[in-house]
Design a protein around this motif. Structure first.
Motif, mmCIF file in Angstrom:
data_model
loop_
_atom_site.group_PDB
_atom_site.id
_atom_site.type_symbol
_atom_site.label_atom_id
_atom_site.label_comp_id
_atom_site.label_asym_id
_atom_site.label_seq_id
_atom_site.Cartn_x
_atom_site.Cartn_y
_atom_site.Cartn_z
ATOM 1 N N PRO A 61 24.979 -27.480 -56.713
ATOM 2 C CA PRO A 61 25.819 -28.323 -57.576
ATOM 3 C C PRO A 61 27.295 -28.146 -57.206
ATOM 4 N N VAL A 62 28.004 -29.257 -57.074
ATOM 5 C CA VAL A 62 29.423 -29.227 -56.698
ATOM 6 C C VAL A 62 30.215 -29.935 -57.786
ATOM 7 N N ALA A 63 31.233 -29.252 -58.322
ATOM 8 C CA ALA A 63 32.114 -29.846 -59.327
ATOM 9 C C ALA A 63 33.520 -29.961 -58.744
ATOM 10 N N MET A 64 34.190 -31.068 -59.048
ATOM 11 C CA MET A 64 35.524 -31.318 -58.521
ATOM 12 C C MET A 64 36.593 -30.914 -59.535
ATOM 13 N N ILE A 65 37.684 -30.356 -59.029
ATOM 14 C CA ILE A 65 38.871 -30.083 -59.837
ATOM 15 C C ILE A 65 39.876 -31.167 -59.496
ATOM 16 N N THR A 66 40.230 -31.990 -60.473
ATOM 17 C CA THR A 66 41.097 -33.133 -60.210
ATOM 18 C C THR A 66 42.412 -33.013 -60.961
ATOM 19 N N ALA A 67 43.414 -33.751 -60.480
ATOM 20 C CA ALA A 67 44.692 -33.808 -61.183
ATOM 21 C C ALA A 67 44.485 -34.492 -62.526
ATOM 22 N N HIS A 68 45.266 -34.107 -63.528
ATOM 23 C CA HIS A 68 45.116 -34.675 -64.862
ATOM 24 C C HIS A 68 45.300 -36.188 -64.823
ATOM 25 N N GLY A 69 44.362 -36.908 -65.442
ATOM 26 C CA GLY A 69 44.466 -38.355 -65.517
ATOM 27 C C GLY A 69 43.988 -39.093 -64.280
ATOM 28 N N ASN A 70 43.589 -38.353 -63.245
ATOM 29 C CA ASN A 70 43.161 -39.012 -62.006
ATOM 30 C C ASN A 70 41.669 -39.317 -62.077
ATOM 31 N N MET A 71 41.313 -40.228 -62.985
ATOM 32 C CA MET A 71 39.908 -40.539 -63.179
ATOM 33 C C MET A 71 39.308 -41.279 -61.984
ATOM 34 N N SER A 112 39.708 -40.666 -58.865
ATOM 35 C CA SER A 112 39.202 -39.656 -57.931
ATOM 36 C C SER A 112 37.944 -38.986 -58.470
ATOM 37 N N ALA A 113 37.932 -38.733 -59.783
ATOM 38 C CA ALA A 113 36.749 -38.118 -60.391
ATOM 39 C C ALA A 113 35.539 -39.032 -60.268
ATOM 40 N N VAL A 114 35.747 -40.326 -60.508
ATOM 41 C CA VAL A 114 34.655 -41.291 -60.392
ATOM 42 C C VAL A 114 34.168 -41.373 -58.950
ATOM 43 N N ALA A 115 35.129 -41.405 -57.989
ATOM 44 C CA ALA A 115 34.755 -41.456 -56.571
ATOM 45 C C ALA A 115 33.930 -40.229 -56.188
ATOM 46 N N ALA A 116 34.311 -39.070 -56.711
ATOM 47 C CA ALA A 116 33.583 -37.839 -56.396
ATOM 48 C C ALA A 116 32.167 -37.879 -56.945
ATOM 49 N N MET A 117 32.005 -38.379 -58.173
ATOM 50 C CA MET A 117 30.670 -38.428 -58.755
ATOM 51 C C MET A 117 29.800 -39.472 -58.054
ATOM 52 N N LYS A 118 30.410 -40.573 -57.625
ATOM 53 C CA LYS A 118 29.653 -41.549 -56.836
ATOM 54 C C LYS A 118 29.174 -40.930 -55.532
ATOM 55 N N ALA A 119 29.962 -39.975 -54.995
ATOM 56 C CA ALA A 119 29.612 -39.321 -53.732
ATOM 57 C C ALA A 119 28.630 -38.176 -53.924
ATOM 58 N N GLY A 120 28.286 -37.855 -55.191
ATOM 59 C CA GLY A 120 27.272 -36.835 -55.432
ATOM 60 C C GLY A 120 27.746 -35.586 -56.151
ATOM 61 N N ALA A 121 29.000 -35.575 -56.646
ATOM 62 C CA ALA A 121 29.479 -34.404 -57.381
ATOM 63 C C ALA A 121 28.698 -34.242 -58.680
ATOM 64 N N PHE A 122 28.489 -33.001 -59.084
ATOM 65 C CA PHE A 122 27.759 -32.708 -60.316
ATOM 66 C C PHE A 122 28.583 -33.132 -61.536
ATOM 67 N N ASP A 123 29.880 -32.801 -61.504
ATOM 68 C CA ASP A 123 30.767 -33.102 -62.624
ATOM 69 C C ASP A 123 32.196 -32.869 -62.156
ATOM 70 N N PHE A 124 33.154 -32.959 -63.069
ATOM 71 C CA PHE A 124 34.546 -32.699 -62.716
ATOM 72 C C PHE A 124 35.242 -31.999 -63.872
ATOM 73 N N VAL A 125 36.329 -31.317 -63.563
ATOM 74 C CA VAL A 125 37.197 -30.729 -64.576
ATOM 75 C C VAL A 125 38.627 -31.026 -64.155
ATOM 76 N N ALA A 126 39.468 -31.405 -65.115
ATOM 77 C CA ALA A 126 40.838 -31.827 -64.804
ATOM 78 C C ALA A 126 41.822 -30.679 -64.980
ATOM 79 N N LYS A 127 42.888 -30.719 -64.167
ATOM 80 C CA LYS A 127 43.998 -29.783 -64.339
ATOM 81 C C LYS A 127 44.956 -30.333 -65.394
ATOM 82 N N PRO A 128 45.581 -29.483 -66.207
ATOM 83 C CA PRO A 128 45.332 -28.045 -66.317
ATOM 84 C C PRO A 128 43.922 -27.775 -66.840
#
Length: 440
Positions: free
Chosen positions: A77-87, A89-105
């Protein structure tokens, strides 16, 4: 089972320290990397159970690492750490197979929920086991159903929003339940909601909750369905029926992973997997201004299309046999071995029938047949199938002008197709249209 190990990839030392300390308090060991290249070396030295990676790295992107992991470590399982509000990128990551994401901070509560969900996948192959079985399994040996079962197993291993499409009665809720049952949230609640069944003035209260006194009739605090689904899956069926004001709040709930009950001073974090469905074409609803485009992009990260029953006629017989046995057990306590069977003619009639109501209609037809059948075999007459329109030669004296106009219009003015549907030759149809004064 060995102590869980996470690989954390970020070029900010402070972030690495924060995540390592948080994981340590959860009993999870961590190895770290500052670059994509270093992450690949750590993968060779260790076999982590989870990878957390920043999206932006000095020698590449988190998406590059994600593609590498998908190719070489598909069960990780791979989770992405994204910049705050950069949805985006989070959506692109999940389309590519990411398990989930968490935003900074990084929100530590959200991080803990993510890690716990990911670690529950350890040792799971994604196949449905006995605990995950349902009363109505996704039956069918057709190629399309085999593909759907494989896709459901893959979707169960992510937290990405899933949008299920298909006609009414094709099993959209069943597919959602199977995704939930095979995933890491299986021990949490599965909360199904029919958005079309909630009065528009109560939608926000039902979904997000309210505080006492926030409006007339709010006599006590009420928990919303998002909170009720905490730790599990929220299934929003008939999402196209959601009014626009509630769509705005739903978009924020997805982006921020929090909701604000009506009358509350602050938002409440929510940890849910969102699956939605509709029998309507949401892209058309967007074009008509009835559904928000930005919400559509958020919920349609991965689309699962459930086929109509008429698209897989080879599945009708096994479905019918299973449904009959279930109905016999439930309604009359009949031993499945003594359950009435379908005659060959009845099976042939079911296969020919187009089933506009899909599997749900098949269930209704068989329930009625079981009640009316007097012998050990269900015949065609016991099915009471609705009449299916067939091409026939009309009586020129009684065929209506309206029927001809409708048929020609449905045929998009292809007179050969329309003539066949009316049981006429193309020449006869042209002559008839000319006499009636009907022109293209």
């Amino acid at each position: 089972m060995h102590k869980p190990l996470a690989l954390v990839v970020d070029d900010e030392a402070d972030i690495l320290d924060l995540i390592r300390i948080t994981l340590g308090r959860m009993g999870v060991a961590a190895v770290t990397a500052l670059t994509v290249a270093e992450a690949k070396r750590q993968l060779e030295r260790h076999r982590p159970d989870l990878c957390l990676t920043d999206l932006s790295l000095p020698d590449g992107s988190g998406l590059d690492l994600l593609h590498y992991l998908n190719a070489h470590y598909p069960e990780l399982p791979v989770a992405m750490i994204t910049a705050h509000g950069n949805m985006e990128s989070a959506v692109a990551a999940m389309k590519a197979g990411a398990f989930d994401f968490v935003a900074k901070p990084v929100d530590l509560a959200a991080l803990r929920n993510l890690v716990e969900s990911a670690l529950r996948l350890r040792g799971r192959t994604g196949a449905l086991d006995e605990q995950g079985a349902t009363d109505m399994p996704l039956l069918g040996d057709s190629t399309v159903m085999e593909q759907i079962r494989v896709l459901i197993a893959k979707l169960a291993r992510t937290q990405a929003p899933v949008f299920i499409t298909g006609e009414s009665g094709t099993g959209k809720e069943l597919a959602a339940r199977l995704i939930h049952a095979q995933g890491p949230r299986r021990d949490g609640p599965f909360v199904p909601v029919n958005c079309g069944a909630i009065p528009h003035d109560l939608v926000e209260s039902e979904l997000f909750g309210h505080k006492k006194g926030s409006f007339t009739g709010a006599l006590a605090d009420k928990e919303g369905l998002f909170q009720a689904a905490a730790g599990g899956t929220l299934f929003l069926d008939e999402l196209a029926d959601l009014p626009l004001p509630a769509q705005v709040k739903l978009l924020r709930a997805i982006q921020e992973k929090s909701v604000r009950p009506i009358g509350a001073a602050r938002e409440v974090p929510v940890d849910v997997r969102l699956i939605s469905a509709s029998h309507r074409d949401l892209s058309q609803e967007v074009e008509r201004g009835r559904f928000r485009r930005d919400l559509f992009y958020r919920i349609d990260v991965i689309e699962l299309r459930m086929p109509a029953l008429r698209e897989r006629p080879e599945d009708i017989q096994p479905l019918a046999v299973h449904i009959l046995q279930q109905l016999a057990q439930t309604a009359g306590g009949i031993d499945p071995a003594a359950c009435p069977t379908l005659s060959e003619a009845a099976i042939a009639a079911l296969v020919r029938y187009p089933f506009p109501g899909n599997v749900r209609e098949l269930e209704n037809i068989l329930e009625r047949a079981l009640a009316l059948c007097e012998g050990a075999c269900i015949e065609v007459a016991d099915l009471y199938l609705p009449a299916v329109e067939r091409a026939r030669t009309p009586d020129p004296g009684t065929a209506s002008t309206e029927r001809r106009e409708t048929t020609v219009d449905r045929a998009r003015w292809n007179q050969t197709v329309a003539a066949r549907a009316l049981g006429m030759t193309p020449l006869a149809l042209r002559q008839r249209l000319a006499r009636l004064g009907i022109e293209q």
